[in-house]
Motif scaffolding. Sequence first.
Motif, short mmCIF file in Angstrom:
data_model
loop_
_atom_site.label_atom_id
_atom_site.label_comp_id
_atom_site.label_asym_id
_atom_site.label_seq_id
_atom_site.Cartn_x
_atom_site.Cartn_y
_atom_site.Cartn_z
N GLU A 1 -17.45 6.35 59.43
CA GLU A 1 -18.54 6.15 60.39
C GLU A 1 -19.69 7.08 60.05
OE1 GLU A 1 -19.48 5.90 65.19
OE2 GLU A 1 -17.56 6.71 64.51
N ALA A 2 -20.85 6.51 59.75
CA ALA A 2 -22.04 7.27 59.38
C ALA A 2 -23.07 7.15 60.50
CB ALA A 2 -22.62 6.75 58.07
N PHE A 3 -23.46 8.28 61.08
CA PHE A 3 -24.41 8.29 62.19
C PHE A 3 -25.84 8.35 61.65
CE2 PHE A 3 -20.57 9.47 64.30
CZ PHE A 3 -20.71 9.00 65.59
N GLN B 1 -20.27 1.56 60.55
CA GLN B 1 -18.86 1.85 60.25
C GLN B 1 -18.24 0.76 59.38
OE1 GLN B 1 -16.30 3.68 63.31
NE2 GLN B 1 -14.93 1.93 63.07
N PRO B 2 -18.20 0.93 58.04
CA PRO B 2 -17.41 0.04 57.19
C PRO B 2 -15.92 0.35 57.35
CG PRO B 2 -19.11 1.23 55.94
CD PRO B 2 -18.97 1.90 57.24
N GLU B 3 -15.09 -0.69 57.31
CA GLU B 3 -13.65 -0.52 57.49
C GLU B 3 -12.89 -1.29 56.41
OE1 GLU B 3 -14.02 -0.49 62.39
OE2 GLU B 3 -12.69 -1.91 61.40
N LEU B 4 -11.67 -0.87 56.17
CA LEU B 4 -10.75 -1.59 55.29
C LEU B 4 -9.44 -1.73 56.05
CD1 LEU B 4 -10.14 -2.82 52.47
CD2 LEU B 4 -9.32 -0.56 51.79
N LEU B 5 -9.09 -2.98 56.41
CA LEU B 5 -7.95 -3.22 57.30
C LEU B 5 -6.99 -4.23 56.71
CD1 LEU B 5 -9.84 -3.69 60.70
CD2 LEU B 5 -8.90 -1.57 59.79
N TYR B 6 -5.71 -4.08 57.06
CA TYR B 6 -4.71 -5.14 56.85
C TYR B 6 -4.47 -5.77 58.21
CZ TYR B 6 -0.64 -7.53 54.94
OH TYR B 6 0.25 -8.49 54.50
N MET C 1 -19.27 -2.62 60.90
CA MET C 1 -19.59 -2.58 62.32
C MET C 1 -20.84 -1.72 62.57
SD MET C 1 -17.22 -4.52 63.33
CE MET C 1 -17.54 -4.42 65.09
N PHE C 2 -21.74 -2.26 63.37
CA PHE C 2 -22.91 -1.53 63.83
C PHE C 2 -22.62 -1.09 65.26
CE2 PHE C 2 -24.20 -4.29 60.47
CZ PHE C 2 -25.12 -3.54 59.74
N ILE D 1 -23.79 5.96 76.08
CA ILE D 1 -23.43 7.29 76.54
C ILE D 1 -22.57 7.93 75.46
CG2 ILE D 1 -23.59 6.75 79.00
CD1 ILE D 1 -20.60 6.41 79.08
N LYS D 2 -22.31 9.23 75.58
CA LYS D 2 -21.73 9.99 74.49
C LYS D 2 -20.42 9.43 73.96
CE LYS D 2 -20.30 14.67 73.25
NZ LYS D 2 -20.16 16.07 73.69
N ASN D 3 -19.50 9.07 74.83
CA ASN D 3 -18.14 8.72 74.40
C ASN D 3 -17.84 7.22 74.43
OD1 ASN D 3 -17.33 11.42 73.95
ND2 ASN D 3 -17.01 11.71 76.15
N LEU D 4 -18.86 6.39 74.60
CA LEU D 4 -18.67 4.94 74.66
C LEU D 4 -19.60 4.27 73.67
CD1 LEU D 4 -17.51 2.35 76.04
CD2 LEU D 4 -19.48 2.49 77.59
N SER D 5 -19.05 3.36 72.84
CA SER D 5 -19.88 2.61 71.90
C SER D 5 -19.68 1.12 72.07
CB SER D 5 -19.58 3.01 70.45
OG SER D 5 -18.25 2.69 70.11
N ILE D 6 -20.78 0.39 71.90
CA ILE D 6 -20.77 -1.08 71.85
C ILE D 6 -20.88 -1.44 70.38
CG2 ILE D 6 -21.96 -3.18 72.56
CD1 ILE D 6 -23.13 -1.50 74.90
N THR D 7 -19.98 -2.30 69.89
CA THR D 7 -19.90 -2.56 68.45
C THR D 7 -20.07 -4.05 68.15
OG1 THR D 7 -17.50 -2.87 68.42
CG2 THR D 7 -18.30 -0.63 68.23
N ALA D 8 -20.67 -4.33 67.00
CA ALA D 8 -20.80 -5.71 66.54
C ALA D 8 -21.06 -5.69 65.04
CB ALA D 8 -21.93 -6.44 67.26
#
Length: 211
Positions: A58-60, A68-73, A106-107, A112-119
């Motif tokens: 995650e890069a701010f 946030q790029p991810e690599l998932l199974y 993910m963007f 607020i500080k501890n909550l993120s909306i992602t898409a």
Amino acid sequence: MKKITLTIILLTTGLIQQSAFAQDMKSGFKLGLNVANIKEDGTDTKSKVGFHGGVFIEAFLNDKISIQPELLYSSQGTKEDVPKNMGFHFSGTGVLKLDYIQIPVMFKYYPIKNLSITAGPQIGFLVQSKLKLDTSTYFQSQVIIDNDKLNDLLNKLDYGLNFGLEVNTHGLFFGARYNLGLTDIYKDGALKTSDAKAYNSVFQLSTGYKF
């Protein structure tokens, strides 16, 4: 499709390279539960429980926005009644298991500080497929069809969009995400007796840790 794949791969690579210039950067791991289904016209499918897990960076860009790029199974699929038009000479109740390597980008916005909306978009690479049938035939009560026979039916690439929320506390986080599949999982002409298209649909609950 090739252009979309190349675009997402170049975007992910570029984001990782640019992360060196970000205000702050975190890495971490995540794992969790999938409630997966395949939405297909004219077919009554049921949800299948699976799992997912992997790593991310995650890069701010500032206090409110990160990438946030991810690599998932990710283990996905569905439960359904399988007709003979799947290309086999029997029918029955089956579980279709589709395992993907997923690369979401993910963007994230922090209202607020501890909550993120992602898409963000994702590309998936099908690495394993299996269809387990409980048949009604008298000579065989169960049939398992694996990669070799399913390869002629299924697309290897799957594109999708993700939407979700994430709550963070002292490095630990909990997230909920919905993945909307945009690619027909069947190859063109694979189901000769049907023109129906089918798309992955996955709801994910995750937990993990950021370093």
